[in-house]
Design an enzyme around this catalytic site. Structure first.
Site, PDB file in Angstrom:
ATOM      1  N   ASP A 284      -4.896  -4.086   6.030  1.00  0.00           N
ATOM      2  CA  ASP A 284      -5.180  -5.090   5.002  1.00  0.00           C
ATOM      3  C   ASP A 284      -3.947  -5.992   4.900  1.00  0.00           C
ATOM      4  OD1 ASP A 284      -6.545  -6.389   2.991  1.00  0.00           O
ATOM      5  OD2 ASP A 284      -6.054  -4.923   1.433  1.00  0.00           O
TER       6      ASP A 284
ATOM      7  N   HIS B  54      -2.555  -1.288  -3.402  1.00  0.00           N
ATOM      8  CA  HIS B  54      -3.613  -0.283  -3.255  1.00  0.00           C
ATOM      9  C   HIS B  54      -3.190   0.937  -4.053  1.00  0.00           C
ATOM     10  CE1 HIS B  54      -4.530  -1.952   1.040  1.00  0.00           C
ATOM     11  NE2 HIS B  54      -5.034  -2.727   0.078  1.00  0.00           N
TER      12      HIS B  54
ATOM     13  N   SER C 153       0.867  -1.171   0.000  1.00  0.00           N
ATOM     14  CA  SER C 153       0.000   0.000   0.000  1.00  0.00           C
ATOM     15  C   SER C 153       0.909   1.228   0.000  1.00  0.00           C
ATOM     16  CB  SER C 153      -0.921  -0.068   1.220  1.00  0.00           C
ATOM     17  OG  SER C 153      -1.906   0.924   1.160  1.00  0.00           O
TER      18      SER C 153
END
Lengths: 194, 269
Positions: free
Chosen positions: A138, A45, A18
């Site tokens: 996540d 992401h 991310s």
């Protein structure tokens, strides 16, 4: 799958990242060997953008053939695959990708947990899952699923991460097989299955 | 842990008892949805989920709703709608009558997006939009044309990015957190259940849209669905798929030519 692939312990490396993960990949990718016998699957992401410029950019950083995934693309060793923005990425038992636009998980689509869990179900002990820099959690549940299925799990060393929260929250929850910085990630991938 | 064999048994029940055939759906996605439902409804064992599906028709309804993915939005991929506006509708507009099929339309956001494009091009009056899905409950939402108000901000942005120049809020009435789309957008929408697995072609269309539906099918079923679309498209008709779906490996590909970079193909013979 090719014959020589059968004896290899690992068939795929799923890398989840991310915020702050691109700089790691831009460091790691140019240092990878031009031929590898595992598939590298990237789930990142990122803000949705209609174009596919990230995969173009990544492909300039590596000799490995790099592709943004289309639905039902086959998973081949030695290739780098990038999950498209705004889809979850799933892995079929016959080693094809499937895409899915169901609800966001952890406010994310693609969600790292979704791909880690699906890859764990398909690849079991022949999977490596790696969690890079990021500022949400996540990936933690997904790494647990990989571990439970016999796979190998790695977190980026939070001290080397721009955003340490994501790898740190996984490290807090379970024992990692390895905790690596960029140099360690390069060496790990270049010597996998040796 | 739910085994693949248990999933197969459950899907076999659903087919034998109710006629819904999920055998050629993408296994990875189905399994994830079933595990999700299993957790959501707190079943103590998989056998109990299976029993409930077998014996309660009402629960079957919920099962179908939850294992199929009904996430959709208005003007998803604005660049796609821009090509529809600028390249496809002007050509369809030369026809006396326009038939459009939204296959697997879910709750209908894309159907209403299309109705807006047609209205702005002054073509809605001579158009018919067929909205079909296998799931009757989502079609109820198409019929109502009511969507959560909080989504309208994003839809408005996508609408403008697609080349829309009006104030998007003129297309709906806001009430108690809901946005009711204008009635005149619904007038030309025909709603019906249709299952791409088991139902056949039912008309000839100028444009078929089936976006982010084929991703839930395996390659065999994708091919069957594409053949069904091919049979349902008139000469020089258009087929539109999701941004990561393709005709590339299909046998129908040789008869189609892709427009630009968007996933729109024109039938050439």
């Amino acid at each position: 799958m090719e014959e020589n692939n059968v004896k290899n312990r690992y068939k795929a490396i799923v890398i989840g990242g991310s915020a702050g993960s691109l700089s790691v990949l831009f460091e790691v990718f140019p240092a990878l060997k031009p031929v590898l016998d595992v598939a590298i699957i990237l789930v990142l992401h990122r803000k949705y953008s209609g174009d596919s410029s990230l995969s173009d950019l990544l492909s300039t950083k590596t000799f490995l053939p790099t592709k943004e995934i289309d639905d039902k693309d086959p998973i081949l060793p030695g290739h780098v695959y990038l999950a498209p923005a705004d889809y979850h990425l799933l892995i079929e038992k016959n080693h094809f990708f499937s895409l899915d636009i169901s609800e966001k998980i952890n406010y994310s689509r693609p969600s790292l947990d979704v791909t880690f869990e699906s890859a764990a179900d398909t690849f079991g002990s022949s999977l490596v899952a790696m969690l890079l820099s990021g500022s949400n959690n996540d990936g933690t549940a997904g790494l647990k699923a990989v571990k439970d299925a016999g796979g190998f799990i790695i977190a980026q060393n939070p001290e080397s991460a721009q955003m340490p929260y994501m790898p740190q929250s996984a490290i807090n929850k379970m024992d990692m097989d390895l905790i690596l910085d960029s140099r360690g990630i390069i060496d790990f991938i270049n010597t996998i299955n040796q | 842990m739910i085994e693949d064999e248990e999933i197969d048994l459950l899907l076999n029940d659903v087919f034998e008892i109710y006629g819904y055939d999920f055998a050629n759906y993408s296994k990875a996605s189905l399994k994830r949805r079933i595990i999700r439902l299993f957790a959501l409804d707190k079943f103590p064992s998989f056998a109990e989920l299976r029993y409930r599906v077998r014996t309660e028709e009402d629960y079957l309804k919920r099962f179908i709703e939850e294992i199929t993915v009904n996430v959709t939005e208005m003007f998803r991929d604005p660049a796609f709608y821009k090509v529809l506006r600028t390249e496809v509708l002007p050509i369809l507009g030369t026809k006396p009558f326009i038939r459009i099929w939204h296959a697997g339309c879910s709750t209908g956001e894309e159907v209403f997006s299309m109705a807006i494009l047609l209205q702005e091009a002054n073509l809605l009056k001579k158009s018919l939009l067929y909205a079909t899905d296998l799931n009757p409950s989502v079609l109820e939402k198409v019929r109502k044309g009511i969507f959560p108000l909080h989504q309208m901000k994003q839809y408005s942005e996508s609408y403008i990015a697609s080349g829309g120049v009006k104030d998007f809020s003129t297309y709906y009435t806001a009430n108690y957190g809901q946005a009711k789309l204008n009635e005149d957008l619904s007038e030309k929408i025909i709603i019906s259940t249709h299952n791409l697995v088991s139902d056949s072609s039912f008309n000839e269309f100028d444009l078929i849209l089936c976006r982010n539906v084929l991703i839930y099918f395996d390659k065999d079923l994708q091919e069957r669905a594409l053949k069904l679309f091919d049979e349902s498209l008139g000469a020089l008709g258009y087929l539109a798929l999701g941004s990561k779906e393709t005709l590339k490996f299909s046998t129908i590909q040789s008869r189609y030519k892709q427009l630009d970079k968007e996933k729109i193909w024109k039938k050439t013979m």
